[in-house]
Design an enzyme around this catalytic site. Structure first.
Site, PDB file in Angstrom:
ATOM      1  N   SER A 101       0.801  -1.224   0.000  1.00 59.33           N
ATOM      2  CA  SER A 101       0.000   0.000   0.000  1.00 59.33           C
ATOM      3  C   SER A 101       0.834   1.275   0.000  1.00 59.33           C
ATOM      4  CB  SER A 101      -0.929   0.010   1.218  1.00 59.33           C
ATOM      5  OG  SER A 101      -1.808  -1.091   1.110  1.00 59.33           O
ATOM      6  N   CYS A 156      -7.981   1.856   1.419  1.00 55.37           N
ATOM      7  CA  CYS A 156      -8.938   1.079   0.610  1.00 55.37           C
ATOM      8  C   CYS A 156      -8.292   0.665  -0.696  1.00 55.37           C
ATOM      9  CB  CYS A 156     -10.181   1.922   0.328  1.00 55.37           C
ATOM     10  SG  CYS A 156     -11.236   1.175  -0.937  1.00 55.37           S
ATOM     11  N   HIS A 178     -15.596  -0.480   1.795  1.00 54.38           N
ATOM     12  CA  HIS A 178     -15.558   0.826   2.436  1.00 54.38           C
ATOM     13  C   HIS A 178     -16.723   1.720   2.037  1.00 54.38           C
ATOM     14  CE1 HIS A 178     -11.313  -0.441   2.849  1.00 54.38           C
ATOM     15  NE2 HIS A 178     -11.376   0.225   3.996  1.00 54.38           N
TER      16      HIS A 178
END
Lengths: 646, 379
Positions: free
Chosen positions: A327, A383, A370
Site C-alpha cells: 500500500s 482502501c 468501504h
C-alpha cells in the site's frame, strides 16, 4: 747409477728442448686467458655491470596506511588499530625450541600458531622474521619486552590492522576488509603493485570495497641493496607513498546504532534520509554481523552460522533487498492519476469489498468494503478498490513514470555493495523481459504495490522524501572525501502540482493521526514532531479462492517465510518535514502493527537527537515504551568509542 | 752415485747459499701472496679476520719452510723422493678410510695440529718421484714400452684414489703434471699422441655412457658438464656459481670498481669467494688491469722456473723444477679458466691467493725444492 757425460749433455738438451715446448704451450694458454679477460672485462663490461646492478638492487613497497571512515559527527567507524605481534628471527635465537618454550611460559600462544610458525621458520632463510603470534595485548608485549634478555631472537612489533568500533551496527554500510585473494585479483582490473603483497588488506564489501581506491592510498617504494640470500644490507633511497584519504559519511552512528537495536530480533531494513540535503542518516539492516570477524579471518563455524541463518545477516536488506511495496505504492498510483487529470480529489469511488475486472475478482483488504470513498479516505483507510478503479483509468505506463520520478525502479548511486534497482514495471518491460503482453490485471495488482512492483527500503525512503518536499531529493552517503565536501542531494523541484502534494500529505498525516487512520496506534502526540506516513502490507503468496472461502488464515498461523511483509513510510515533522523514513519488516505481518511503531520510534529518535520524552507517545503505551527504551539503551554501544576528529 | 756429487766443489755452502737463492721467484711469490692478502681483506668486508691473519701466518711459515728446504742439498731430496711418494700414497689411502667428509667430498685427514689434504701433497711428491725415476733411468730406455708403463702406473695409482674421493680437478692435475714430467724426460711423441687420441675417445665414451648402466661419471659431474656448456640453463641451480662469477668478472671493466667496492662479492652473490672464486673478486675490484697483472706475475714465476731449469744440467733438478712449474701453472690457469667460464668448475684454488692452509704450505715447500735445485746446481 753413474751417467756418462755424453748422456748428461744429450739429456739436458732434450729437457731444454721440451721445456721450451712446454713454455710455448703455457704462453698460449696465458694468451687465451688474457684474451678472455679482455673480452669480458673490456668489451662486454657494460652488459655485465647492468646484470650486477640488477642482482643487488631490490625494490620493496611501503604499504600506505588506509584512510579512516568517520560518521557525520567525526566519530570513527572504521579505524586503524595498532596491533602487536611477536616475531622471531631464527639466526638470533640460537636454540629455537628452548626460546619458544620460554616464550610460552610468559604469554599464552595457540599451539596451532606455534607449529605453523615453526614450519615457516624452517622454510625461510634464518634471518627472516617469522610471526609467532598476532594481536597480543599490551600487557603481553610489556612482559616480552621485560624478558628480552632471556628471549634472544624474539621481538615485539607494531602493525596496523583495521578495526570497526561499532561492530555489527555499521557492518552493512562500511563492509569489511580482508586479505586480497586470487579471486579478487582475477575480478578487478587494477595494476596497483600493492595488491601483489601477500595478505594485503583490501575492501571486500560495502563502502570499504566501493571506495577502495580512495581509502587505499598509494604505495611508497624503498630501494634496498640485498645480498644473494635476500638479506637487506642497506637502504639506497626511499620514496614515501600517499596514505589513503579519510572519508566522512553522512551517517549518524548514534542513530544508526539505535535503529539497529530497534530492529533487533526482526529480519528488516530501515533507511532515514535528512530532507535538507538528502543525507542518509541511517541505513540499517537486521540482523547484522560483526565485520571485525572478517578482518581476522572468519572461522568456519562463524561463517556457516552467518550463511545458514534464514534471516540472512550478510544481506544489506536496506539497499539490496527488494519487496513488493504494497500500500505504500498507493501514493504513486493516485499521483499519476491526478497529474493526468483523470481523478478529482473529491470524486468518490464505491467499494463493495471487491472489484471484478474481466471476470477476475480483486479483493479489498476489508471484506465488507468501504462504501463510497474519496482520495483522502482511501489513503487514510488504505482502501484497495479505489486504486483498482483509478489505476485502470491512468494505465501502467503513467504509473511507472511517476514511480521513477519518485525514485522507485531506479538505481541510486551509492558507494555500497549491490544497490538494488527494484522494478517499476511497464508494458515495454513486460514485453522485453517476459515476452508477454501487459494485462489489465497486472495494472490492478500494481496499483496497490503488488504483482511485479519491487522496491527497496532505500527507494521507499527516497519516494517519501520526494513526496514530503516536492523536490528531487537524492540520497547522499559521502559527506567529505579528504576534507572536500561532496555535492548535496537536495534536488530541484519535481514540478508536481503543489495542491495535489498538499492533499496527499494531509492524507498521510491522517493515516497516523486520525482515529480511523491505519497507523493511528503509532501516532506521535507531540505536535511539533508529528509524523505523516503510509502503512503497507505486501503479500508474498497468493490467497487462493478456497482459502478465501474457508476464511483467510491468520498471518500468525502461517510459517514465518509465508507471512506478509510489513512496511511503513513516513516523515516528520509534518509541518516542516526534516526526516523521511522507511521500514520494511520481512514477514512481519501487517504494516500498521509491525512497521509503523518502528518508524515512529526512529523518527522521534532522529528529531530529538536521542531518546525522546515519553510525552511524545500516546498515554496508553508510555509504560511499554519506557521499558523498550531501557532495553535499547542497554544494547547500544557507548557512543564515543572511536576517536573524534572534527 | 750421481754426476752431481762429484761436482760439488763450486756449490755454495753455509749461509752463502742465501745469496744464491732464486730471489726473483721469492719476490714474485711475495707479490702474489700480497695480492691474496688484499683480496681476503676485501672479501671479509675490510677485516683482518677471519682470513687474512691465518693466511699471513701460514705464508710466513711456508716461507720459512721454503728456505729450510732450499738449504738442504737437492740430492738429499732426490733420495727422499721414493719415501715421499710412498708416504703420500699411505695418506691417500688413509683419507679413503679415515677421512672427513666436507662439502660432499672426502678430502681431508686430521693429523692433530692441522687438517691435511693429502691430494695436495701428492701433486708434488708425484712429480718428485717421477723426476727421480727418470734421473735413475738410462736415457736409451726412456721410450721403451716397459719403462713407460711403470711411470704410468705411478701416476694412475694416486689419480684413481683422488678420483674416488671424488675430486676430479686434482685428479686431472695429477695426470697432466705426471705426464708433463714424462714428456720433459723425453718419452717418445707417439705415446702422447696415442694418449690424446685415447682421451678424445674416452670423452666420447663418457658422453655415450650417460644414463646407461655403465655410467662412467657421477651425476653431479655430468651436471657440471651441462652447466659448463650452457650455464644460463639453470641460473639459480647448478649454473649459479659460474653465472655470478662471470657477472662479477665482467662488471669489473677496465680498471675495476675500486678496492672493497665490488658489489658481487660484498653482497655474497659470489660463492666460495674467499677460496676458489677469489679471482673474480680481484677482477671485479681491480678490473682488467688488476686481473691481467696477476696473470703476468704468475707467468713470470713459471718463466723463472723454466730459465732456472734450462740452466741446470742435473736431470733430477731440472725435471723437478719444470714439473713443479707445470703444476703451479696448472693451478692458476685451470682456476682462471674455471672462473672465466672457459673450463668446468672443478674446484681448483688459485695458488697463494685462495684461502687455504695445506695448499699454500705444500706449494711453498715445492718452491723450496725449486730453490734447492737452483742453489745446488752443478757449476
Amino acid at each position: 747409477m753413474k751417467r756418462p757425460p755424453k748422456d748428461i749433455i744429450s739429456s739436458a738438451r732434450m729437457v731444454s728442448r721440451r721445456a721450451l715446448v712446454m713454455g710455448g704451450l703455457q704462453l698460449g694458454v696465458v694468451g687465451a686467458l688474457g684474451w678472455r679477460l679482455q673480452s669480458m672485462q673490456v668489451e662486454q663490461a657494460d652488459q655485465f655491470r647492468l646484470l650486477a646492478e640488477e642482482n643487488r638492487i631490490n625494490i620493496r613497497l611501503l604499504p600506505p596506511s588506509r584512510g579512516m571512515i568517520f560518521d557525520r559527527n567525526g566519530i570513527a567507524i572504521a579505524a586503524n588499530e595498532q596491533n602487536y605481534r611477536v616475531v622471531m628471527v631464527r639466526e638470533d635465537a640460537g636454540d629455537v625450541g628452548e626460546v619458544l618454550a620460554k616464550l610460552t611460559e610468559i604469554v599464552e600462544i595457540d599451539p596451532d600458531d606455534l607449529s605453523r610458525a615453526m614450519q615457516e621458520m624452517q622454510r625461510r632463510s634464518p634471518f627472516v622474521p617469522v610471526t609467532i603470534a598476532d594481536r597480543l595485548s599490551w600487557e603481553d608485549v610489556a612482559q616480552i619486552n621485560l624478558n628480552t634478555p632471556a628471549l634472544p631472537g624474539i621481538q615485539a612489533e607494531v602493525g596496523l590492522s583495521r578495526v570497526y568500533p561499532w561492530g555489527a551496527d555499521l557492518a552493512h554500510v562500511v563492509g569489511y576488509v580482508g586479505p586480497v585473494s586470487d579471486y579478487d585479483l582475477s575480478r578487478i582490473d587494477d595494476t596497483d603493485p600493492l595488491l601483489q603483497i601477500p595478505k594485503f588488506q583490501i575492501g571486500k564489501t560495502g563502502a570499504e570495497n566501493k571506495l577502495e581506491r580512495t581509502l587505499r592510498g598509494s604505495a611508497g617504494t624503498r630501494r634496498i641493496e640485498v645480498n644473494a640470500a635476500g638479506r637487506i644490507m642497506r637502504e639506497l633511497d626511499r620514496q614515501e607513498g600517499d596514505p589513503g584519504k579519510d572519508i566522512q559519511l553522512t551517517l549518524d552512528s548514534r542513530l544508526q546504532s539505535y535503529v539497529q537495536a530497534r530492529l533487533d530480533g526482526e529480519s528488516a531494513g530501515a533507511v532515514v534520509i535528512d530532507l535538507e540535503n538528502g543525507d542518509l542518516r541511517a541505513i540499517a539492516s537486521a540482523p547484522a554481523f560483526d565485520p571485525n570477524l572478517f578482518v581476522r579471518g572468519i572461522s568456519v563455524p562463524d561463517w556457516t552460522s552467518l550463511n545458514e541463518d534464514k534471516y540472512r545477516p550478510l544481506a544489506a536488506k536496506a539497499v539490496q533487498g527488494t519487496y513488493p511495496p504494497g500500500s505504500t505504492f498507493k501514493m504513486v498510483t493516485v499521483m499519476a492519476a491526478m497529474e493526468a487529470g483523470l481523478v478529482a480529489p473529491d470524486e468518490t469511488v464505491y467499494c463493495p469489498g471487491f472489484t471484478d475486472v474481466f471476470n477476475i475478482r480483486f479483493h479489498c483488504w476489508k471484506r465488507g468494503g468501504h462504501g463510497n470513498i474519496d482520495l483522502h479516505e482511501s489513503l487514510k483507510q488504505s482502501c484497495d478498490c479505489y486504486y483498482y478503479e483509478i489505476a485502470q483509468r491512468v494505465g501502467i505506463d503513467k504509473m511507472a513514470e511517476m514511480a521513477r520520478k519518485l525514485g522507485l525502479g531506479v538505481r541510486h548511486d551509492l558507494p555500497l555493495s549491490a544497490v538494488a534497482e527494484g522494478l517499476a514495471p511497464d508494458k515495454e518491460w513486460k514485453a522485453r523481459v517476459r515476452g508477454e503482453e501487459w494485462r489489465i490485471g497486472d495494472t490492478v495488482n500494481a496499483s496497490i504495490g503488488q504483482g511485479y512492483v519491487l522496491s527497496s527500503p532505500l527507494q521507499l525512503a527516497v519516494m517519501t522524501a520526494r513526496i514530503a518536499t516536492g523536490r528531487e531529493v537524492t540520497p547522499r552517503l559521502i559527506r567529505l572525501i579528504d576534507g572536500v565536501e561532496q555535492p548535496t542531494g537536495l534536488g530541484d523541484s519535481l514540478g508536481l502540482n503543489e495542491n495535489m502534494l498538499r492533499r496527499i500529505r494531509a492524507s498521510m498525516e491522517d493515516v497516523c493521526n486520525h482515529r480511523r487512520g491505519t497507523a493511528y496506534g503509532s501516532r506521535i502526540t507531540d505536535d511539533a514532531h508529528k509524523m505523516a506516513g503510509k502503512t503497507g502490507t505486501s503479500q508474498v503468496r497468493r490467497i487462493t479462492p478456497e482459502e478465501r472461502a474457508a476464511g483467510v488464515t491468520k498471518n500468525e498461523d502461517l510459517p514465518w517465510e509465508r507471512r506478509d511483509h510489513a512496511l511503513f513510510v513516513g516523515y516528520a515533522p509534518y509541518d516542516n518535514p526534516r526526516y523521511a523514513v522507511s521500514v520494511v519488516v520481512e514477514h512481519g505481518g501487517g504494516g500498521s502493527r509491525a512497521a509503523a511503531p518502528i518508524a515512529r520510534d526512529i523518527l522521534l529518535q532522529a528529531q530529538y537527537g536521542g531518546p525522546p520524552p515519553l510525552e511524545a507517545y500516546p498515554a496508553g503505551v508510555r509504560d511499554k515504551i519506557a521499558e523498550q527504551q531501557r532495553r535499547i539503551e542497554a544494547r547500544i554501544p557507548p557512543g564515543a568509542k572511536g576517536r573524534n576528529r572534527v | 752415485m750421481s754426476y752431481l756429487e762429484y761436482n760439488t766443489k763450486y756449490v755454495p755452502t753455509g749461509l752463502r747459499k742465501v745469496l744464491h737463492l732464486n730471489w726473483p721467484i721469492i719476490l714474485l711469490l711475495i707479490a702474489v701472496a700480497s695480492a691474496g692478502f688484499l683480496m681476503l681483506y676485501s672479501v671479509a668486508g675490510g677485516s683482518m679476520t677471519p682470513w687474512v691473519e691465518p693466511q699471513m701466518e701460514r705464508f710466513a711459515l711456508g716461507m720459512v719452510l721454503m728456505i729450510i728446504v732450499a738449504m738442504v742439498p737437492i740430492w738429499f731430496w732426490r733420495n727422499m723422493a721414493f719415501l715421499a711418494y710412498g708416504g703420500s700414497m699411505v695418506l691417500l689411502l688413509g683419507v679413503e678410510f679415515f677421512g672427513e667428509v666436507r662439502m660432499g667430498a672426502q678430502r681431508w685427514i686430521d693429523i692433530g695440529f692441522m687438517r691435511l689434504q693429502p691430494s695436495e701433497l701428492t701433486k708434488i711428491t708425484l712429480v718428485m718421484f717421477l723426476a727421480a725415476y727418470y734421473d735413475w733411468l738410462p736415457n736409451k730406455k726412456t721410450s721403451h714400452p716397459l719403462w713407460v708403463i711403470l711411470p704410468v702406473i705411478f701416476i694412475l695409482a694416486p689419480t684413481m684414489l683422488v678420483l674416488n674421493q671424488p675430486d676430479l680437478g686434482t685428479a686431472l692435475l695429477l695426470m697432466i703434471g705426471g705426464a708433463t714430467v714424462m714428456f720433459l724426460a723425453g718419452v717418445h711423441w707417439a705415446y702422447f699422441a696415442t694418449v690424446v687420441g685415447g682421451g678424445v675417445a674416452a670423452i666420447v665414451a663418457v658422453f655415450q655412457s650417460r644414463g646407461a648402466p655403465w655410467q662412467l661419471l657421477k651425476d653431479y659431474q655430468y651436471r657440471r658438464i651441462d652447466t659448463f656448456l650452457d650455464p644460463a640453463n639453470d641460473p639459480l641451480g647448478a649454473g649459479y656459481h659460474i653465472t655470478q662469477a662471470k657477472i662479477a668478472l665482467g662488471s669489473g671493466g677496465w680498471t675495476g670498481r675500486g678496492f672493497m667496492q665490488g658489489t658481487q662479492s660484498r653482497l655474497n652473490f659470489l660463492p666460495e669467494k674467499h677460496t676458489d672464486f677469489i679471482f673474480t673478486t680481484l677482477a671485479e675490484e681491480f678490473g682488467f688491469v688488476g686481473a691481467f697483472t696477476l696473470l703476468v706475475l704468475y707467468l713470470l714465476i713459471v718463466l723463472f722456473c723454466i730459465i732456472s731449469a734450462m740452466g741446470n744440467r742435473d736431470r733430477f733438478a731440472s725435471l723437478l723444477t719444470l714439473g713443479i712449474a707445470m703444476t703451479f701453472f696448472l693451478f692458476f690457469s685451470v682456476n682462471m679458466a674455471m672462473v672465466t667460464g672457459l673450463a668446468p668448475v672443478v674446484g681448483v684454488p688459485l695458488p697463494l691467493v685462495s684461502y687455504g692452509g695445506s695448499a699454500m704450505l705444500v706449494l711453498l715447500v715445492a718452491f723450496g725444492l725449486v730453490q734447492s735445485a737452483h742453489i745446488h746446481r752443478p757449476r
